[in-house]
Design an enzyme around this catalytic site. Structure first.
Site, PDB file in Angstrom:
ATOM      1  N   ARG A  17       0.903   2.971  11.754  1.00  0.00           N
ATOM      2  CA  ARG A  17       2.225   3.622  11.762  1.00  0.00           C
ATOM      3  C   ARG A  17       1.931   5.084  11.309  1.00  0.00           C
ATOM      4  NH1 ARG A  17       5.351  -1.103   8.769  1.00  0.00           N
ATOM      5  NH2 ARG A  17       3.450  -0.785   7.773  1.00  0.00           N
ATOM      6  N   LYS A  70      -5.328   6.254   1.760  1.00  0.00           N
ATOM      7  CA  LYS A  70      -5.789   5.968   3.096  1.00  0.00           C
ATOM      8  C   LYS A  70      -4.836   6.347   4.196  1.00  0.00           C
ATOM      9  CE  LYS A  70      -4.391   1.773   4.390  1.00  0.00           C
ATOM     10  NZ  LYS A  70      -4.528   0.593   3.560  1.00  0.00           N
ATOM     11  N   LYS A  93       0.776  -1.082  -0.021  1.00  0.00           N
ATOM     12  CA  LYS A  93      -0.015   0.140  -0.100  1.00  0.00           C
ATOM     13  C   LYS A  93       0.927   1.259  -0.095  1.00  0.00           C
ATOM     14  CE  LYS A  93      -2.662  -3.472   1.835  1.00  0.00           C
ATOM     15  NZ  LYS A  93      -3.453  -3.677   3.072  1.00  0.00           N
TER      16      LYS A  93
END
EC number: 1.1.1.94
Lengths: 331, 331
Positions: A258, A194, A109
């Site tokens: 994170r 996102k 991602k």
């Protein structure tokens, strides 16, 4: 014997480990490339990945483990990449084996920093992989919950539905439900964006904004994501499907993310450098925002949240002031 | 002197208290009806509501306080009702003053149990209030964060935009942003339905489902809300606006939500009765689901989550089995 093609996972982190666990429910053999010699030896001797999801026990008879990326690429028909985007390019540079005729699924991602491309585009543009041989695996899915076998849903995207279904079936089990879609561009950008919105959520939290504001931020984020993706690749999609909204929520509301943690430190006054040193890792959204901002400068979608995060991380604007201005634009 | 009409708040709970605080930023006088004689006396003597948001200090010179609902109704042009829906009917039965020519704003998120109607419809059908004199105040907004003056966004709905703007301006301040919409039916149903989805989120948590599942549940909930509301009142609305999606998220992800807590206890094996006794209150979603389910039996939208919560709360089905079946329908 399962009648699946040969599938391999590339990467040694928690998401790679989770994917191998999912595949182990269905396949008799799984290729698994990881860089760490120690982790491979530990897996063989102790049946656990010592560094990630270390509670998960593997049947190592099923695992074709290697520290040589070329050995694993040569072995498999389907390659699932789960290497952090920041390290992907360096790993791919080791390749001597050809990727021709390989089916490439990205479980990454992020944006490849060297090319500012999403992973699918990177493989397409740099390695000439045709789009019908490229796919995406997205959540909403924390690897830690896969380890606990908590019911999770994955979306598998590929232009070629047959290939999406093969991976969907290979991953599905009593605790994993899968669906397929053709929207490789949209699902991959959603997974990238996102992380930026999770940084924004973290900054807001660090600045002292509360839950009321967070819900407004997420409500604006999904509308912004919809506008951004529409400019990149217009097609009929429901932005509230799990692969888009669900993925945004699981990250934006996770205190373990994170990206959210990184944003939180920025909001609390850490510099980018000190936050990265403190965390001992780089949040994927850090790269993503730069590329997303640049891409959108061309595309012209209205993206106040991306602009705000970019201003804070790359134009050294003061988080408090930037978010005050941003809050005027939200509704 | 402010040039606002006379505005009064009816209710003594935390949301009523928060609304009076917001109005105090702009108005020179606010009518405030509460049932509790003790709370009124305490407010006059100590400048705080003893029971709710007790840290908020009021300038009582501005407050026209009364324990007599008729006195307050007679006083004001605009009546903001913030009485829990379960008690609304009993309070309205005390009325001897007419509601003719009053502008009624509902800050109640629930169904009136006696009539199975949303509050706006209840006033329209039972008290013949024309729709242009009915409005809705919705969040996403926890009262507790208003008390802390944390930036929050409200949506004010009324067919008559001028009236919506009057209330929007009366509520807006440095920590409250407001917007107006014509969608009174949609915003009010959204506020009602989100409590049902918060119960569902609680049940899932109580049953041991994790964050991955919750995000899929919320992603399905907003799509279900969209289908449900479209059947009730079709108009162009963006379901991802704060009044719909934002309100769903602030409730669904809140560990303080009474509806979520109620669901959590049900998921953990409490009976409805024992959960209600333990909580010493009734979650608004408990009534809402029965009415929403019934209404949708006529309308025929696909609402697997509402159906599941209804089956558990009213048909005494086992939560574990119902959610297992529900999980097959989500994607």
């Amino acid at each position: 014997m399962s009648d699946f093609p040969k599938i391999a996972v590339l990467g040694g982190g928690s998401w790679a480990t989770a994917i191998v666990k999912m595949l182990s429910e269905n396949l008799d053999e799984i290729g698994w490339y990881m860089r760490s010699v120690y982790a491979k030896e530990h897996l063989i001797n102790e049946q656990h990945n010592p560094n990630y999801l270390s509670a998960v026990e593997f049947n190592t008879d099923k695992l074709k483990l290697s520290n040589d990326i070329n050995e694993i690429v040569a072995y498999a028909d389907y390659l699932i990449f789960a290497i952090p985007s920041a390290f992907l390019n360096a790993e791919l540079e080791k390749l001597t084996e050809s990727l021709d005729d390989k089916i490439i699924f990205s479980a990454i991602k992020g944006i490849v920093p060297e090319t500012s491309k999403i992973v699918g585009e990177h493989f397409h543009d740099i390695y000439n992989i045709p789009f019908e041989n490229i796919g995406v695996i997205t959540g909403p899915c924390h690897a830690e919950e896969v380890a606990l076998e908590r019911l999770s849903y994955l979306t598998i995207a590929c232009d070629d539905e047959k290939k999406a279904k093969i991976i969907a079936n290979a991953l599905a089990s009593k605790y994993i439900k899968t669906k397929v879609t053709e929207d490789i561009i949209g699902t991959e950008y959603a997974a990238v964006l996102k992380n930026i919105y999770a940084i924004a959520a973290g900054i807001a939290h660090g600045l002292g904004y509360g839950d009321n504001f967070q819900s407004v931020l997420m409500s604006n984020a999904i509308r912004e994501m919809s506008r951004f993706i529409k400019k990149v690749h217009k097609m009929k999609r429901n932005i509230n499907n799990s692969a888009y909204l669900g993925d945004l929520l699981v990250t934006g509301y996770s205190v373990f993310s994170r990206n959210r943690l990184f944003g939180n430190m920025i909001g609390k006054g850490y510099t980018v450098k000190s936050a990265q040193m403190e965390m001992n890792m780089i949040a994927e959204g850090y790269y993503a925002v730069k590329s997303a901002y640049k891409l959108n400068q061309k595309n012209g979608a209205d993206t106040p949240i991306i602009d705000a995060v970019n201003a804070i991380l790359y134009q050294h604007k003061e988080p408090k002031k930037v978010f005050k201005k941003l809050s005027q634009k939200l509704d």
